[in-house]
Design a protein around this motif. Sequence first.
Motif, PDB file in Angstrom:
ATOM      1  N   SER A  57       0.813  -1.218   0.000  1.00 50.30           N
ATOM      2  CA  SER A  57       0.000   0.000   0.000  1.00 50.30           C
ATOM      3  C   SER A  57       0.842   1.261   0.000  1.00 50.30           C
ATOM      4  O   SER A  57       0.334   2.349  -0.303  1.00 50.30           O
ATOM      5  CB  SER A  57      -0.932   0.009   1.210  1.00 50.30           C
ATOM      6  OG  SER A  57      -0.199   0.154   2.421  1.00 50.30           O
ATOM      7  N   LEU A  58       2.117   1.141   0.329  1.00 49.30           N
ATOM      8  CA  LEU A  58       3.026   2.290   0.313  1.00 49.30           C
ATOM      9  C   LEU A  58       3.780   2.403  -0.996  1.00 49.30           C
ATOM     10  O   LEU A  58       4.694   3.222  -1.117  1.00 49.30           O
ATOM     11  CB  LEU A  58       4.014   2.186   1.481  1.00 49.30           C
ATOM     12  CG  LEU A  58       3.394   2.084   2.883  1.00 49.30           C
ATOM     13  CD1 LEU A  58       4.480   1.883   3.929  1.00 49.30           C
ATOM     14  CD2 LEU A  58       2.572   3.323   3.193  1.00 49.30           C
ATOM     15  N   TRP A  69       8.115   3.616  -4.836  1.00 52.09           N
ATOM     16  CA  TRP A  69       7.726   4.130  -3.519  1.00 52.09           C
ATOM     17  C   TRP A  69       6.724   5.274  -3.670  1.00 52.09           C
ATOM     18  O   TRP A  69       6.918   6.201  -4.440  1.00 52.09           O
ATOM     19  CB  TRP A  69       8.967   4.601  -2.766  1.00 52.09           C
ATOM     20  CG  TRP A  69       8.655   5.272  -1.459  1.00 52.09           C
ATOM     21  CD1 TRP A  69       8.664   6.597  -1.193  1.00 52.09           C
ATOM     22  CD2 TRP A  69       8.273   4.617  -0.240  1.00 52.09           C
ATOM     23  NE1 TRP A  69       8.323   6.831   0.115  1.00 52.09           N
ATOM     24  CE2 TRP A  69       8.075   5.627   0.727  1.00 52.09           C
ATOM     25  CE3 TRP A  69       8.089   3.287   0.130  1.00 52.09           C
ATOM     26  CZ2 TRP A  69       7.700   5.342   2.037  1.00 52.09           C
ATOM     27  CZ3 TRP A  69       7.721   3.004   1.430  1.00 52.09           C
ATOM     28  CH2 TRP A  69       7.524   4.016   2.369  1.00 52.09           C
ATOM     29  N   GLY A  71       4.809   6.191  -0.558  1.00 55.30           N
ATOM     30  CA  GLY A  71       4.569   6.730   0.778  1.00 55.30           C
ATOM     31  C   GLY A  71       3.089   6.678   1.147  1.00 55.30           C
ATOM     32  O   GLY A  71       2.391   5.707   0.881  1.00 55.30           O
ATOM     33  N   LEU A  72       2.614   7.757   1.732  1.00 53.39           N
ATOM     34  CA  LEU A  72       1.215   7.837   2.159  1.00 53.39           C
ATOM     35  C   LEU A  72       0.311   8.460   1.101  1.00 53.39           C
ATOM     36  O   LEU A  72      -0.854   8.757   1.396  1.00 53.39           O
ATOM     37  CB  LEU A  72       1.119   8.642   3.455  1.00 53.39           C
ATOM     38  CG  LEU A  72       1.835   8.051   4.677  1.00 53.39           C
ATOM     39  CD1 LEU A  72       1.721   8.993   5.861  1.00 53.39           C
ATOM     40  CD2 LEU A  72       1.294   6.668   5.025  1.00 53.39           C
ATOM     41  N   SER A  73       0.828   8.646  -0.106  1.00 47.26           N
ATOM     42  CA  SER A  73       0.024   9.284  -1.147  1.00 47.26           C
ATOM     43  C   SER A  73      -1.199   8.449  -1.522  1.00 47.26           C
ATOM     44  O   SER A  73      -2.252   8.992  -1.881  1.00 47.26           O
ATOM     45  CB  SER A  73       0.873   9.548  -2.391  1.00 47.26           C
ATOM     46  OG  SER A  73       1.369   8.326  -2.933  1.00 47.26           O
ATOM     47  N   GLN A  74      -1.073   7.106  -1.424  1.00 47.27           N
ATOM     48  CA  GLN A  74      -2.220   6.241  -1.729  1.00 47.27           C
ATOM     49  C   GLN A  74      -3.359   6.502  -0.738  1.00 47.27           C
ATOM     50  O   GLN A  74      -4.533   6.568  -1.126  1.00 47.27           O
ATOM     51  CB  GLN A  74      -1.803   4.770  -1.651  1.00 47.27           C
ATOM     52  CG  GLN A  74      -0.587   4.414  -2.492  1.00 47.27           C
ATOM     53  CD  GLN A  74      -0.958   4.037  -3.920  1.00 47.27           C
ATOM     54  OE1 GLN A  74      -1.969   4.475  -4.454  1.00 47.27           O
ATOM     55  NE2 GLN A  74      -0.141   3.210  -4.534  1.00 47.27           N
ATOM     56  N   TYR A  75      -3.005   6.669   0.528  1.00 45.19           N
ATOM     57  CA  TYR A  75      -4.024   6.916   1.550  1.00 45.19           C
ATOM     58  C   TYR A  75      -4.591   8.332   1.437  1.00 45.19           C
ATOM     59  O   TYR A  75      -5.780   8.552   1.721  1.00 45.19           O
ATOM     60  CB  TYR A  75      -3.437   6.678   2.939  1.00 45.19           C
ATOM     61  CG  TYR A  75      -3.077   5.238   3.197  1.00 45.19           C
ATOM     62  CD1 TYR A  75      -4.038   4.328   3.613  1.00 45.19           C
ATOM     63  CD2 TYR A  75      -1.777   4.778   3.016  1.00 45.19           C
ATOM     64  CE1 TYR A  75      -3.722   2.994   3.850  1.00 45.19           C
ATOM     65  CE2 TYR A  75      -1.450   3.455   3.249  1.00 45.19           C
ATOM     66  CZ  TYR A  75      -2.421   2.569   3.660  1.00 45.19           C
ATOM     67  OH  TYR A  75      -2.108   1.252   3.885  1.00 45.19           O
ATOM     68  N   GLN A  76      -3.768   9.280   1.037  1.00 46.17           N
ATOM     69  CA  GLN A  76      -4.273  10.634   0.816  1.00 46.17           C
ATOM     70  C   GLN A  76      -5.287  10.658  -0.321  1.00 46.17           C
ATOM     71  O   GLN A  76      -6.326  11.325  -0.231  1.00 46.17           O
ATOM     72  CB  GLN A  76      -3.112  11.581   0.529  1.00 46.17           C
ATOM     73  CG  GLN A  76      -2.180  11.798   1.717  1.00 46.17           C
ATOM     74  CD  GLN A  76      -0.981  12.648   1.369  1.00 46.17           C
ATOM     75  OE1 GLN A  76      -0.719  12.947   0.204  1.00 46.17           O
ATOM     76  NE2 GLN A  76      -0.212  13.045   2.386  1.00 46.17           N
ATOM     77  N   TYR A 290      -2.813   0.723  -4.780  1.00 42.62           N
ATOM     78  CA  TYR A 290      -4.017   1.407  -4.316  1.00 42.62           C
ATOM     79  C   TYR A 290      -5.047   0.400  -3.807  1.00 42.62           C
ATOM     80  O   TYR A 290      -5.791   0.689  -2.860  1.00 42.62           O
ATOM     81  CB  TYR A 290      -4.619   2.246  -5.441  1.00 42.62           C
ATOM     82  CG  TYR A 290      -5.788   3.083  -4.996  1.00 42.62           C
ATOM     83  CD1 TYR A 290      -5.634   4.042  -4.008  1.00 42.62           C
ATOM     84  CD2 TYR A 290      -7.053   2.900  -5.545  1.00 42.62           C
ATOM     85  CE1 TYR A 290      -6.702   4.813  -3.588  1.00 42.62           C
ATOM     86  CE2 TYR A 290      -8.131   3.660  -5.124  1.00 42.62           C
ATOM     87  CZ  TYR A 290      -7.945   4.612  -4.149  1.00 42.62           C
ATOM     88  OH  TYR A 290      -9.005   5.369  -3.724  1.00 42.62           O
ATOM     89  N   ALA A 293      -4.296  -0.252  -0.292  1.00 43.61           N
ATOM     90  CA  ALA A 293      -4.744   0.870   0.541  1.00 43.61           C
ATOM     91  C   ALA A 293      -6.250   0.801   0.772  1.00 43.61           C
ATOM     92  O   ALA A 293      -6.736   1.079   1.878  1.00 43.61           O
ATOM     93  CB  ALA A 293      -4.352   2.191  -0.117  1.00 43.61           C
ATOM     94  N   TRP A 296      -7.020  -1.777   3.461  1.00 45.31           N
ATOM     95  CA  TRP A 296      -6.799  -1.268   4.812  1.00 45.31           C
ATOM     96  C   TRP A 296      -7.883  -0.272   5.197  1.00 45.31           C
ATOM     97  O   TRP A 296      -8.268  -0.184   6.372  1.00 45.31           O
ATOM     98  CB  TRP A 296      -5.414  -0.637   4.918  1.00 45.31           C
ATOM     99  CG  TRP A 296      -4.357  -1.673   5.135  1.00 45.31           C
ATOM    100  CD1 TRP A 296      -3.547  -2.235   4.185  1.00 45.31           C
ATOM    101  CD2 TRP A 296      -4.007  -2.289   6.379  1.00 45.31           C
ATOM    102  NE1 TRP A 296      -2.729  -3.169   4.751  1.00 45.31           N
ATOM    103  CE2 TRP A 296      -2.974  -3.217   6.101  1.00 45.31           C
ATOM    104  CE3 TRP A 296      -4.451  -2.150   7.681  1.00 45.31           C
ATOM    105  CZ2 TRP A 296      -2.393  -4.000   7.090  1.00 45.31           C
ATOM    106  CZ3 TRP A 296      -3.871  -2.926   8.681  1.00 45.31           C
ATOM    107  CH2 TRP A 296      -2.860  -3.829   8.380  1.00 45.31           C
TER     108      TRP A 296
END
Length: 319
Positions: A57-58, A69, A71-76, A290, A293, A296
């Motif tokens: 997911s990262l 890589w 990072g947290l862009s998928q969660y954003q 994605y 992500a 999760w």
Amino acid sequence: MATTLRKPPVADPATAGGSRPRTGARRYWHLYAAISPFYLLFLCFGLIPVGFSLYVSLHRWDGLGSMEWAGLSQYQYLLGDSDFWTAVGNTIVIWALATFPMIFLAMVTAVMLNSAVRLKNLYRFAYFLPNVTSVVAIAIIFGSVFSTNFGLVNALLQAVGLDQVAWLNTPWGIKIAVATLMTWQWTGYNAIIFLAGLQTIPGELYEAARMDGAGPVQTFFRITLPMMRPVLLFVLVISTVTGLQSFSEPQVLLQTTSNDSTFAGGPGHAGQTMVLYFFQQTFDNNDFGYGAAVAWGVFLVVVLFSIINWRLVQRRGED
């Protein structure tokens, strides 16, 4: 003066030969070895895949090439993804339409089974049968039941003078059809659980209530429900976990009603649940990063609703 003879001390097998006593894991190694297959399987097929999904997911990954890589862009992006939140809304509505009627019907069924005198085992088997029937077969049958032109439901509506409803082509019709399928599938299973809880209530409580002049309704709300609160909490949490992860029911029931994708959830994505959206992003769009992500995100939603349900039931019990 007589001397008192004492028995010689019995040697401890653990310390025989001058060795130190075995403590902790060394002492019970054979027991740990006996249960180790479960933990090894859980490690290989449970814990490692969960950790790998968090790692994926990262990253941006199509499942075959190299990972990039992210990072947290998928969660954003997930937080602002309107399609994901639409799937969340669809899932919650379907879960509510299925769970609360199902719990009510399961409780009524359990009370009836508990009061039955003859053919108890036959009734239990009949009510539990939908849960062990293939979901695919159930979905195909319900697809025929809710068919627009030849469905049983529309035939009943026409018989009482009402118009036909395009159940599998309208947003609310889709949700009601999926929820009805889930209710029919899980009512008998939860009724058996409720029945087990009812049979643990001491009969003396009901006898005392009858002697005090309490009727069936008062007995149910004053004795049965309070005593059944732990069982009700268990059923509610399990129904929340399974209902918010619904996949097979809408996927099979609605796969022929949309030309977009087998994971689209019907016209207008009205029946697309969170898990269907996860499959669409992962396998239709080949976006494994994605998709992980989204998985999760589904996990957090399920945990949140399980905690809310648990707190609500506990608070009512304290009141």
